[in-house]
Design a protein around this motif. Structure first.
Motif, short mmCIF file in Angstrom:
data_model
loop_
_atom_site.label_atom_id
_atom_site.label_comp_id
_atom_site.label_asym_id
_atom_site.label_seq_id
_atom_site.Cartn_x
_atom_site.Cartn_y
_atom_site.Cartn_z
N LYS A 1 6.63 -12.31 8.21
CA LYS A 1 6.32 -12.31 6.78
C LYS A 1 4.90 -12.83 6.58
N ASN B 1 2.08 -13.56 3.37
CA ASN B 1 1.82 -13.64 1.94
C ASN B 1 0.37 -14.04 1.71
N SER C 1 -0.92 -11.23 -5.91
CA SER C 1 -0.40 -11.64 -4.61
C SER C 1 0.22 -10.43 -3.92
N THR D 1 2.86 -9.60 -0.60
CA THR D 1 3.77 -10.08 0.43
C THR D 1 4.20 -8.91 1.31
N LYS E 1 6.67 -7.99 4.52
CA LYS E 1 7.81 -8.53 5.26
C LYS E 1 8.45 -7.43 6.07
#
Length: 421
Positions: free
Chosen positions: A129, A131, A120, A122, A124
């Motif tokens: 944000k 993901n 994964s 992510t 930000k």
């Protein structure tokens, strides 16, 4: 998979300065009696060992969560069993905006929640944000291996959220999850009515959804949560959820909840051919804080099925010494009256916390059906001699027409650790 995980641990132990090891270890014993027939029973003494272990070096971590279970007296067919819930490598705040995870990790999603084996990413930055994730489903019982037929057992998706509008959080997401059901055998009759064995093989099943969220929160006044799920396979709304709460009046809180839900049927499942119905659910609740020690609550809900409906009512009193609750349901979901009491209080600055719970429930499926009842009692205590160490002991008793005078015992040890090397 095993080689990959081993490399993660070897890499973690290679850190040469300012290492940190933290987590929690717990050991549990659970004993009960199971009847195989009216006059034949066996005693079971289940043991559970849980380890939550994190190895950290600055912004890099290896995180794990695993559980081992077996029976001390009577081995079950699956004993012993080791479950790996989490085991992944994490690098946080890369260039102050990116986090990467590789391995068996959790996914928080109302459609495809749980754990998966994969990666994964992510991103930000400020009020934005993003993901994204991709991987395979986890084998049954969280086995320490990759799942077979990855091409039929994978998921991917992502979610974008922003808080650029004051007091609002807006998000949109996508998830695609594929399943490969295992084949199984059943007995059927041939043309001469003789029993034969047939193997049932299902095709791969799939979920594919687009989701949207709009949340609003103004501290001390009102909070609103909304969620919308759209099924791309069936081209229809799957779920709409609305949850609001206001505390504008001193000591008084009011909740309003609404839910439209369509049964979640996998894309090419045989259940898609049945005439199933949607549900509409609404609930209104309130709570009033009489003092710092006492709060009264009340709720009323109605669920509308395809041609029927059902209601539920609940009232309660919460105090610093425990709680009392009464619940009643009626209509299509059956008739039920339930009373529950719970009390727990801490003595000697947290050293000893005894607790007791008692409940009585009377229920029947329809107005003309036979009424059944169940009584349950729980007595326990938590002992914490040190901040990092605690012991739990609990006795559980239940009595109804199926489980007569059922008595069970549970013991648990918890140890928290945080070590800088």
């Amino acid at each position: 998979m095993k080689k990959f995980i081993l490399l993660l641990f070897l890499g973690a132990t290679a850190f040469i300065s300012a290492q940190n090891i933290n987590g929690r270890f717990s050991s549990s014993l659970y004993t009960f009696e199971r009847y195989d027939s009216l006059n034949s029973s066996e005693q079971y003494f289940r043991a559970y060992e849980m380890l939550n272990l994190n190895l950290n070096y600055k912004k890099i971590s290896v995180r794990s969560y695993l559980n081992f279970e077996t029976d001390v007296m009577n081995k079950m067919e699956s004993d012993p069993r080791l479950r790996f819930y989490n085991l992944y490598f994490e690098a946080r705040d890369i260039m102050d905006f990116a986090t990467v995870r590789l391995g068996r990790q959790p996914i928080i999603n109302s459609i495809a929640g749980g754990v998966y084996d994969g990666g994964s990413l992510t991103l930000k930055k400020n009020n934005f944000k993003l993901n994204a994730y991709f991987g395979g489903n986890v084998p049954a019982y969280q086995k320490f291996e990759l799942i077979e037929n990855f091409e039929e057992n994978f998921l991917y998706g992502g979610k974008f959220t922003t808080t650029i509008i004051p007091n609002f959080q807006v998000g949109v997401g996508y998830v695609n999850k594929n399943f490969q059901p295992k084949s199984y055998t059943v007995f059927r009759e041939d043309s001469l009515l003789l029993p034969i064995t047939i193997q049932i093989e299902n095709k791969s099943n799939q979920y594919e959804f687009v989701t949207g969220e709009i949340n609003y929160n103004q501290v001390g006044l009102v909070s609103i949560f909304t969620r919308y799920d759209y099924d791309l396979n069936f081209n229809q709304t799957s779920k709409f959820e609305f949850d609001a709460r206001t505390e504008a009046v001193d000591r008084l809180g009011i909740n309003l909840y609404f839910n439209y839900r369509q049964p979640k049927i996998r894309y090419n499942s045989i259940f898609a051919v049945f005439d199933y119905g949607n549900t509409y659910e609404i609930e209104v609740g309130t709570d009033y804080k009489i003092s710092n020690m006492f709060t009264v609550t009340g709720k009323f809900g109605n669920v509308q099925y395809k041609q029927e409906n059902s209601q539920r009512v609940g009232i309660g009193l919460t105090t610093s010494y425990g709680s009392f609750n009464y619940r009643k349901t009626l209509g299509y979901a059956g008739e039920l009256d339930a009373i529950s009491l719970y009390s727990g209080y801490t003595f000697f600055e947290g050293l000893l916390t005894p607790s007791i719970g008692l409940s009585y429930t009377k229920y029947k499926l329809s107005p003309d059906a036979e009424a059944n009842s169940i009584t349950s009692l729980m007595v326990g205590a938590n002992i914490r001699p040190f901040r990092v160490l605690s012991f739990d002991l609990q006795g559980q008793y239940m009595d109804n027409k199926i489980y007569k005078n059922d008595l069970r015992l549970f013991f648990k040890l918890n140890y928290w650790f945080n070590l800088n090397i």
